[in-house]
Design an enzyme around this catalytic site. Structure first.
Site, PDB file in Angstrom:
ATOM      1  N   ASP A  80       0.803  -1.233   0.000  1.00  0.00           N
ATOM      2  CA  ASP A  80       0.000   0.000   0.000  1.00  0.00           C
ATOM      3  C   ASP A  80       0.833   1.280   0.000  1.00  0.00           C
ATOM      4  O   ASP A  80       1.995   1.295   0.389  1.00  0.00           O
ATOM      5  CB  ASP A  80      -0.983   0.011   1.185  1.00  0.00           C
ATOM      6  CG  ASP A  80      -0.300  -0.178   2.539  1.00  0.00           C
ATOM      7  OD1 ASP A  80       0.760  -0.827   2.607  1.00  0.00           O
ATOM      8  OD2 ASP A  80      -0.837   0.312   3.544  1.00  0.00           O
ATOM      9  N   GLU A 140      -0.686  -2.018   5.245  1.00  0.00           N
ATOM     10  CA  GLU A 140       0.254  -1.956   6.380  1.00  0.00           C
ATOM     11  C   GLU A 140       0.128  -0.623   7.106  1.00  0.00           C
ATOM     12  O   GLU A 140       0.328  -0.542   8.312  1.00  0.00           O
ATOM     13  CB  GLU A 140       1.697  -2.122   5.885  1.00  0.00           C
ATOM     14  CG  GLU A 140       2.709  -2.440   6.989  1.00  0.00           C
ATOM     15  CD  GLU A 140       3.128  -1.232   7.813  1.00  0.00           C
ATOM     16  OE1 GLU A 140       3.300  -1.365   9.031  1.00  0.00           O
ATOM     17  OE2 GLU A 140       3.254  -0.129   7.245  1.00  0.00           O
ATOM     18  N   ARG A 181      18.355  -7.430  14.377  1.00  0.00           N
ATOM     19  CA  ARG A 181      18.847  -7.924  15.652  1.00  0.00           C
ATOM     20  C   ARG A 181      17.958  -9.054  16.132  1.00  0.00           C
ATOM     21  O   ARG A 181      16.804  -9.151  15.702  1.00  0.00           O
ATOM     22  CB  ARG A 181      18.909  -6.797  16.691  1.00  0.00           C
ATOM     23  CG  ARG A 181      17.561  -6.323  17.191  1.00  0.00           C
ATOM     24  CD  ARG A 181      17.653  -4.962  17.864  1.00  0.00           C
ATOM     25  NE  ARG A 181      18.498  -4.968  19.044  1.00  0.00           N
ATOM     26  CZ  ARG A 181      18.074  -5.289  20.264  1.00  0.00           C
ATOM     27  NH1 ARG A 181      16.830  -5.637  20.466  1.00  0.00           N
ATOM     28  NH2 ARG A 181      18.893  -5.265  21.292  1.00  0.00           N
TER      29      ARG A 181
HETATM   30 NI    NI Z   1       6.500   1.128   5.541  1.00  0.00          NI
END
Ligand code: NI
Length: 394
Positions: A80, A140, A181
């Site tokens: 998106d 998202e 990480r």
């Molecule tokens: Ni992003």
């Protein structure tokens, strides 16, 4: 195998750059990615990759490896764009064709990269053990998060996913580098909405009013001590009041003050503690003065917590492909949020940042900046690494 993967990434480099420019010109907002989805599906058709559509937009491509195995690796790209009017000379030749909508978070590059990875994997299908799921995820950028919606369909659970990987362009890292990480990588961002209700009146007769501006000031000051005096000092957390609004002029005490803010945490217990302390503070301050309040704590995405094996796979494969100078094992997590976190609530997985910022391509602006850009060399790192996570890890 690493050399072969890099060769293929080079072979398809221009294609990935071109795909990204095309997607950049045709951005769509969260949950409205209909044309983008059509485009992705047509590209999967060209590659002979079948797909399923658990949600209205986005899709999941399925590559069956030639080697029999129960292993199922999911690779995720968000698709998106943002409600932003883009700017910047560098992108002029492929500017967004949609007024007020633009890919200013690099999701055009994520989508193009995953299509490139699919192309590479199809050439190396004989070497793939088990199944690969290409997750093109919508929404998202907006709550509730496409990752949440997809997990709620149960589709990935029914596929018995063994591990999930996702990446983001990183303007603060140079092309050719990968940063991640083990453990906490990105914070859980929640939103707070507060109204402090007092009693309006004349500024000169403040004793007859209940001044919500004074109460709001006490509250904002008090908030600072929640982090310094209530949260465990070994835990990272931030509370920011980003907006405060109340009053009209010099000499009127207003009825109420409204505030908006954000809370960033890494554990559910700290989040709960902050929520409770914020409300207790609000209650104490307003009750003492005879005022009242409303308080909304809107849950955002969970924190991105990388599982150990998968995060190590990312660091090791980066090293194997590009050497140790390419590896950035981050000392600290970022306080930004990501809905990749929802996948990690169900499956082991790792999220990582791929360097995409350089002066030459004017691509060091932060995510969501109107001039946000991605250095093309991003693909030379991102595509081989994702392919390698499929082909070279157990
Ligand atoms: Ni992003």
């Amino acid at each position: 195998m690493h050399a072969r993967i890099k060769e293929l990434a080079l072979k398809y480099f221009q294609e990935m750059v071109g795909t990204r420019k095309y997607l950049h010109q045709h951005p769509e907002l969260s949950y409205q990615e209909f044309e983008t989805t059509k485009y992705i599906k047509s590209r999967l058709d060209d590659l002979g990759i079948p797909y399923e559509s658990p949600l209205e937009t986005g899709c999941v491509g399925i590559i069956e490896g030639a080697k029999k195995s129960d292993r199922v690796i999911a690779l995720r790209a968000d698709i998106d764009a943002l409600p932003i009017q883009e700017e910047g000379d560098f992108k002029k030749e492929f500017y967004s064709k949609v007024e007020g909508v633009a890919h200013c978070c690099g999701h055009d590059a994520h989508t193009s990269n995953l299509l490139g990875v699919a192309t590479i994997l199809m050439e190396l299908r004989d070497e793939i053990e088990g199944r690969v799921l290409l997750v093109f995820q919508p929404g998202e950028e907006r709550l509730p998060g496409g990752g949440k919606l997809l997990c709620e369909t149960g589709y990935l659970q029914s596929q018995n996913v063994s591990a999930v990987y996702g990446l983001h362009t990183s303007p603060s890292h140079a092309p050719g580098t990968v940063a991640t990480r083990v453990g906490p990588l990105m914070a859980s961002p929640d939103e707070i909405e507060i109204e402090i209700i007092g009693k309006g009146g004349h500024a000169a007769r403040a004793h007859e009013a209940i001044d919500p501006i004074v109460l709001a000031s006490q509250f904002v000051s008090g908030v600072q001590s929640i982090i310094s005096r209530n949260v465990d000092p070994t835990e990272s957390a931030v509370i920011t009041i980003g907006k405060i609004e109340g009053g009209t002029t010099y000499n009127i005490i207003p009825e109420s003050v409204k505030m908006l803010g954000t809370v960033r945490t890494f554990s559910k217990s700290t989040k709960k503690l902050i929520e409770q302390k914020l409300e207790a503070l609000l209650k104490g301050i307003t009750e003492a003065a005879g005022g009242s309040y409303t308080f909304k704590f809107k849950q955002g995405y969970p924190a991105v917590i990388n599982s150990e094996q998968e995060a190590l796979n990312v660091l090791e494969q980066t090293n194997a492909l590009f050497g140790e100078d390419a590896v950035i094992d981050l000392e600290r997590p970022s306080m930004a949020g990501e809905d990749f976190a929802f996948y990690q609530e169900h499956f082991p997985g790792a999220f990582f940042f791929v360097g995409s910022g350089s002066e030459e391509s004017d691509s060091t602006y932060v995510w969501h900046h109107p001039k946000y850009n991605v250095d093309d060399r991003f693909f030379l790192t991102a595509a081989p690494l994702m392919a390698s996570l499929v082909l070279n890890t157990k």
